[in-house]
Design a protein around this motif. Structure first.
Motif, PDB file in Angstrom:
ATOM      1  N   ARG A  29      13.527  -9.349 -11.356  1.00  0.00           N
ATOM      2  CA  ARG A  29      12.289 -10.021 -11.791  1.00  0.00           C
ATOM      3  C   ARG A  29      11.061  -9.142 -11.551  1.00  0.00           C
ATOM      4  N   ALA A  30      11.040  -8.444 -10.426  1.00  0.00           N
ATOM      5  CA  ALA A  30       9.906  -7.563 -10.128  1.00  0.00           C
ATOM      6  C   ALA A  30       9.831  -6.410 -11.114  1.00  0.00           C
ATOM      7  N   VAL A  31      10.982  -5.860 -11.503  1.00  0.00           N
ATOM      8  CA  VAL A  31      11.006  -4.784 -12.505  1.00  0.00           C
ATOM      9  C   VAL A  31      10.442  -5.305 -13.820  1.00  0.00           C
ATOM     10  N   VAL A  74       2.353  -0.739   8.758  1.00  0.00           N
ATOM     11  CA  VAL A  74       3.551  -1.275   8.121  1.00  0.00           C
ATOM     12  C   VAL A  74       4.233  -0.149   7.356  1.00  0.00           C
ATOM     13  N   LEU A  75       5.463   0.134   7.713  1.00  0.00           N
ATOM     14  CA  LEU A  75       6.246   1.176   7.050  1.00  0.00           C
ATOM     15  C   LEU A  75       6.752   0.647   5.718  1.00  0.00           C
ATOM     16  N   VAL A  76       6.449   1.368   4.633  1.00  0.00           N
ATOM     17  CA  VAL A  76       6.915   1.030   3.287  1.00  0.00           C
ATOM     18  C   VAL A  76       7.664   2.250   2.768  1.00  0.00           C
ATOM     19  N   CYS A  77       8.949   2.059   2.420  1.00  0.00           N
ATOM     20  CA  CYS A  77       9.767   3.194   1.986  1.00  0.00           C
ATOM     21  C   CYS A  77      10.924   2.709   1.128  1.00  0.00           C
ATOM     22  N   LEU A 121      10.671  -2.210  -5.602  1.00  0.00           N
ATOM     23  CA  LEU A 121       9.438  -1.664  -6.181  1.00  0.00           C
ATOM     24  C   LEU A 121       8.325  -1.517  -5.152  1.00  0.00           C
ATOM     25  N   ALA A 122       8.654  -1.635  -3.894  1.00  0.00           N
ATOM     26  CA  ALA A 122       7.622  -1.592  -2.847  1.00  0.00           C
ATOM     27  C   ALA A 122       6.799  -0.318  -2.906  1.00  0.00           C
TER      28      ALA A 122
END
Length: 158
Positions: A29-31, A74-77, A121-122
């Motif tokens: 859904r995010a895509v 906040v780590l986003v990877c 998708l983060a």
């Protein structure tokens, strides 16, 4: 490298793709939402480690950038591996791809760091320096950009 090529499928049924790589309905859904030119401010993933934390996002593409992470961020990877583990001692939360059996999910639970996985998708929807809130209990990530801090976030993947 993109997570999928071609037409976005209606569903993913392979348990490996779901549990390890986080390619679930929320991701699909995010895509689709990202392809519609709508700005994504709320992402839904898989709750991996309970708790809620808010902080500045530090978007990293590889472990060589770990020195950029400051306490309380906040780590986003895309994903983590054992060499990322020391960062969990100082971060407020973690948002990444992968599923409930991924490294980030396991380490997030061990360190008591709110973690949401399967947010494929983060690293595209969240910019380095954005303020974000991670709800590891419900699996949601809300992005508060400076320009739209007063705007109501749009729901994606609910």
């Amino acid at each position: 490298m993109p997570k999928v090529l071609g037409t976005v499928p209606e569903a993913v049924t392979d348990p490996i793709l779901i549990e390890i790589f986080g390619l679930n309905q929320h991701f699909l859904r995010a895509v689709q939402a990202a392809g519609s030119d709508g700005e994504v401010t709320t992402l839904t993933g898989v709750p991996a480690a309970k708790g809620v934390a808010r902080g500045i996002a530090r978007v990293l593409s590889n472990a060589d950038e770990l020195h950029r992470v400051q306490p309380g961020e906040v780590l986003v990877c895309e994903s983590t591996s054992p060499n990322w583990t020391p960062a969990f001692a100082k971060i407020a939360a973690c948002v990444c791809g992968g599923g409930t059996l991924s490294h980030a999910a396991i380490v997030g639970r061990e360190y008591g760091v709110p973690t949401v996985t399967a947010v494929g998708l983060a690293t595209v929807a969240i910019s380095d320096g954005d303020e974000i809130e991670v709800d590891g209990t419900n699996g949601t990530v809300t992005v508060f950009r400076k320009a739209d801090a007063q705007a109501k976030p749009a729901e994606v993947g609910s």
